[in-house]
Design a protein around this motif. Structure first.
Motif, PDB file in Angstrom:
ATOM      1  N   ALA A   1       0.820  -1.214   0.000  1.00 51.47           N
ATOM      2  CA  ALA A   1       0.000   0.000   0.000  1.00 51.47           C
ATOM      3  C   ALA A   1       0.856   1.266   0.000  1.00 51.47           C
ATOM      4  CB  ALA A   1      -0.930  -0.004   1.212  1.00 51.47           C
ATOM      5  N   ARG A   2       2.021   1.211   0.623  1.00 51.45           N
ATOM      6  CA  ARG A   2       2.906   2.379   0.713  1.00 51.45           C
ATOM      7  C   ARG A   2       3.843   2.525  -0.482  1.00 51.45           C
ATOM      8  NH1 ARG A   2       2.000   6.308   4.591  1.00 51.45           N
ATOM      9  NH2 ARG A   2       0.930   5.324   6.330  1.00 51.45           N
ATOM     10  N   TRP A   3       3.874   1.547  -1.378  1.00 54.06           N
ATOM     11  CA  TRP A   3       4.778   1.592  -2.526  1.00 54.06           C
ATOM     12  C   TRP A   3       4.641   2.893  -3.326  1.00 54.06           C
ATOM     13  CZ3 TRP A   3       9.217   0.292  -4.087  1.00 54.06           C
ATOM     14  CH2 TRP A   3       9.568   0.392  -5.435  1.00 54.06           C
ATOM     15  N   PRO A   4       3.432   3.351  -3.658  1.00 50.28           N
ATOM     16  CA  PRO A   4       3.347   4.627  -4.385  1.00 50.28           C
ATOM     17  C   PRO A   4       3.965   5.797  -3.626  1.00 50.28           C
ATOM     18  CG  PRO A   4       1.256   3.457  -4.492  1.00 50.28           C
ATOM     19  CD  PRO A   4       2.124   2.724  -3.496  1.00 50.28           C
ATOM     20  N   ASP A   5       3.816   5.828  -2.305  1.00 50.03           N
ATOM     21  CA  ASP A   5       4.432   6.888  -1.503  1.00 50.03           C
ATOM     22  C   ASP A   5       5.953   6.795  -1.568  1.00 50.03           C
ATOM     23  OD1 ASP A   5       1.866   7.648  -0.700  1.00 50.03           O
ATOM     24  OD2 ASP A   5       1.958   6.434   1.122  1.00 50.03           O
ATOM     25  N   MET A   6       6.475   5.582  -1.504  1.00 51.83           N
ATOM     26  CA  MET A   6       7.923   5.384  -1.561  1.00 51.83           C
ATOM     27  C   MET A   6       8.469   5.843  -2.915  1.00 51.83           C
ATOM     28  SD  MET A   6       7.909   1.691   0.384  1.00 51.83           S
ATOM     29  CE  MET A   6       9.648   1.319   0.283  1.00 51.83           C
ATOM     30  N   CYS A   7       7.769   5.505  -3.977  1.00 45.55           N
ATOM     31  CA  CYS A   7       8.200   5.938  -5.314  1.00 45.55           C
ATOM     32  C   CYS A   7       8.165   7.457  -5.431  1.00 45.55           C
ATOM     33  CB  CYS A   7       7.314   5.318  -6.380  1.00 45.55           C
ATOM     34  SG  CYS A   7       7.611   3.575  -6.657  1.00 45.55           S
ATOM     35  N   ARG A   8       7.104   8.056  -4.936  1.00 42.46           N
ATOM     36  CA  ARG A   8       6.954   9.504  -5.010  1.00 42.46           C
ATOM     37  C   ARG A   8       8.103  10.200  -4.283  1.00 42.46           C
ATOM     38  NH1 ARG A   8       2.267   9.907  -2.719  1.00 42.46           N
ATOM     39  NH2 ARG A   8       1.289   8.912  -4.489  1.00 42.46           N
ATOM     40  N   ILE A   9       8.465   9.690  -3.123  1.00 46.97           N
ATOM     41  CA  ILE A   9       9.566  10.294  -2.363  1.00 46.97           C
ATOM     42  C   ILE A   9      10.875  10.204  -3.130  1.00 46.97           C
ATOM     43  CG2 ILE A   9      11.058   9.862  -0.355  1.00 46.97           C
ATOM     44  CD1 ILE A   9       8.496   9.613   1.283  1.00 46.97           C
ATOM     45  N   THR A  10      11.129   9.059  -3.751  1.00 48.72           N
ATOM     46  CA  THR A  10      12.386   8.916  -4.497  1.00 48.72           C
ATOM     47  C   THR A  10      12.412   9.813  -5.736  1.00 48.72           C
ATOM     48  OG1 THR A  10      11.588   7.002  -5.747  1.00 48.72           O
ATOM     49  CG2 THR A  10      12.739   6.563  -3.685  1.00 48.72           C
ATOM     50  N   GLU A  11      11.243  10.213  -6.215  1.00 49.96           N
ATOM     51  CA  GLU A  11      11.182  11.096  -7.378  1.00 49.96           C
ATOM     52  C   GLU A  11      11.341  12.570  -7.003  1.00 49.96           C
ATOM     53  OE1 GLU A  11       7.418  10.197  -9.149  1.00 49.96           O
ATOM     54  OE2 GLU A  11       8.072   8.210  -9.812  1.00 49.96           O
ATOM     55  N   ILE A  12      10.774  12.987  -5.879  1.00 49.20           N
ATOM     56  CA  ILE A  12      10.758  14.419  -5.575  1.00 49.20           C
ATOM     57  C   ILE A  12      11.853  14.872  -4.612  1.00 49.20           C
ATOM     58  CG2 ILE A  12       8.289  14.624  -6.046  1.00 49.20           C
ATOM     59  CD1 ILE A  12       7.791  14.712  -3.028  1.00 49.20           C
ATOM     60  N   ILE A  13      12.464  13.932  -3.899  1.00 51.04           N
ATOM     61  CA  ILE A  13      13.525  14.286  -2.950  1.00 51.04           C
ATOM     62  C   ILE A  13      14.832  13.684  -3.441  1.00 51.04           C
ATOM     63  CG2 ILE A  13      14.356  13.981  -0.588  1.00 51.04           C
ATOM     64  CD1 ILE A  13      11.469  13.942   0.330  1.00 51.04           C
ATOM     65  N   SER A  14      15.868  14.487  -3.464  1.00 50.86           N
ATOM     66  CA  SER A  14      17.157  13.964  -3.913  1.00 50.86           C
ATOM     67  C   SER A  14      17.800  13.140  -2.795  1.00 50.86           C
ATOM     68  CB  SER A  14      18.076  15.098  -4.349  1.00 50.86           C
ATOM     69  OG  SER A  14      18.300  15.981  -3.288  1.00 50.86           O
ATOM     70  N   ALA A  15      18.476  12.098  -3.212  1.00 46.20           N
ATOM     71  CA  ALA A  15      19.169  11.211  -2.265  1.00 46.20           C
ATOM     72  C   ALA A  15      20.427  11.910  -1.773  1.00 46.20           C
ATOM     73  CB  ALA A  15      19.506   9.898  -2.950  1.00 46.20           C
ATOM     74  N   PRO A  16      20.871  11.607  -0.585  1.00 43.88           N
ATOM     75  CA  PRO A  16      20.358  10.608   0.353  1.00 43.88           C
ATOM     76  C   PRO A  16      19.173  11.134   1.162  1.00 43.88           C
ATOM     77  CG  PRO A  16      22.301  11.619   1.280  1.00 43.88           C
ATOM     78  CD  PRO A  16      22.111  12.223  -0.093  1.00 43.88           C
ATOM     79  N   SER A  17      18.283  10.220   1.488  1.00 41.10           N
ATOM     80  CA  SER A  17      17.160  10.563   2.354  1.00 41.10           C
ATOM     81  C   SER A  17      16.760   9.336   3.157  1.00 41.10           C
ATOM     82  CB  SER A  17      15.961  11.070   1.539  1.00 41.10           C
ATOM     83  OG  SER A  17      15.328  10.001   0.871  1.00 41.10           O
ATOM     84  N   MET A  18      16.084   9.581   4.252  1.00 41.87           N
ATOM     85  CA  MET A  18      15.652   8.490   5.132  1.00 41.87           C
ATOM     86  C   MET A  18      14.254   8.834   5.610  1.00 41.87           C
ATOM     87  SD  MET A  18      16.922   5.636   6.311  1.00 41.87           S
ATOM     88  CE  MET A  18      18.641   5.911   6.082  1.00 41.87           C
ATOM     89  N   HIS A  19      13.368   7.835   5.535  1.00 42.40           N
ATOM     90  CA  HIS A  19      11.984   8.024   5.965  1.00 42.40           C
ATOM     91  C   HIS A  19      11.518   6.826   6.779  1.00 42.40           C
ATOM     92  CE1 HIS A  19      12.224  11.002   2.776  1.00 42.40           C
ATOM     93  NE2 HIS A  19      11.205  11.589   3.371  1.00 42.40           N
TER      94      HIS A  19
END
Length: 139
Positions: A106-124
């Motif tokens: 269920a959270r997969w779309p949220d995870m994809c969205r974060i990887t698209e709009i926030i530059s790495a590195p990031s942690m959630h």
């Protein structure tokens, strides 16, 4: 994109998510299935972080262990690797695996969205509640 699940997660989580995302060109694997790691499932966090950093594919990771953010060497490795990381909230340890797997799907779309709009590195952090947003963690 490939999703790496570390030793603090059950292998069934990787295979369940993989079944859901493979049709769109993504893949999910558990640490036990990575042949390139010198010590397999017994590889340290620094070893798998280095492997993901040197890979040509885009990787993100999922862990059930928030302590990865407390170790200075691991934090430095995560920052330099340029990875997006997702930590399961503490409540997942007491949650049945089928519910954890369903939440990841269920959270997969949220995870994809974060990887698209926030530059790495990031942690959630992936919260246990269905209506709670992913929470940014300091890296």
């Amino acid at each position: 994109m490939k999703v790496f699940f570390d030793n603090c997660t059950a292998p069934v989580l990787a295979s369940t998510l993989h079944g859901f995302i493979v049709h769109s060109g993504h893949a999910a694997v558990h640490i036990k299935d990575i042949a390139e790691l010198p010590r397999g499932r017994h590889s340290t966090d620094l070893e798998w972080i280095d492997l993901l950093r040197s890979a040509t594919e885009v990787w993100i990771f999922v862990s059930g262990d928030k302590r990865i953010l407390k170790n200075p060497a691991e934090r430095a490795a995560l920052r330099s690797a340029g990875l997006h990381g997702f930590i399961l909230a503490a409540g997942y340890q007491k949650t049945p695996l089928n519910q954890v797997a369903a939440t990841l799907v269920a959270r997969w779309p949220d995870m994809c969205r974060i990887t698209e709009i926030i530059s790495a590195p990031s942690m959630h952090e992936i919260p246990i509640g269905k209506h709670t947003k992913l929470r940014s963690l300091p890296l």
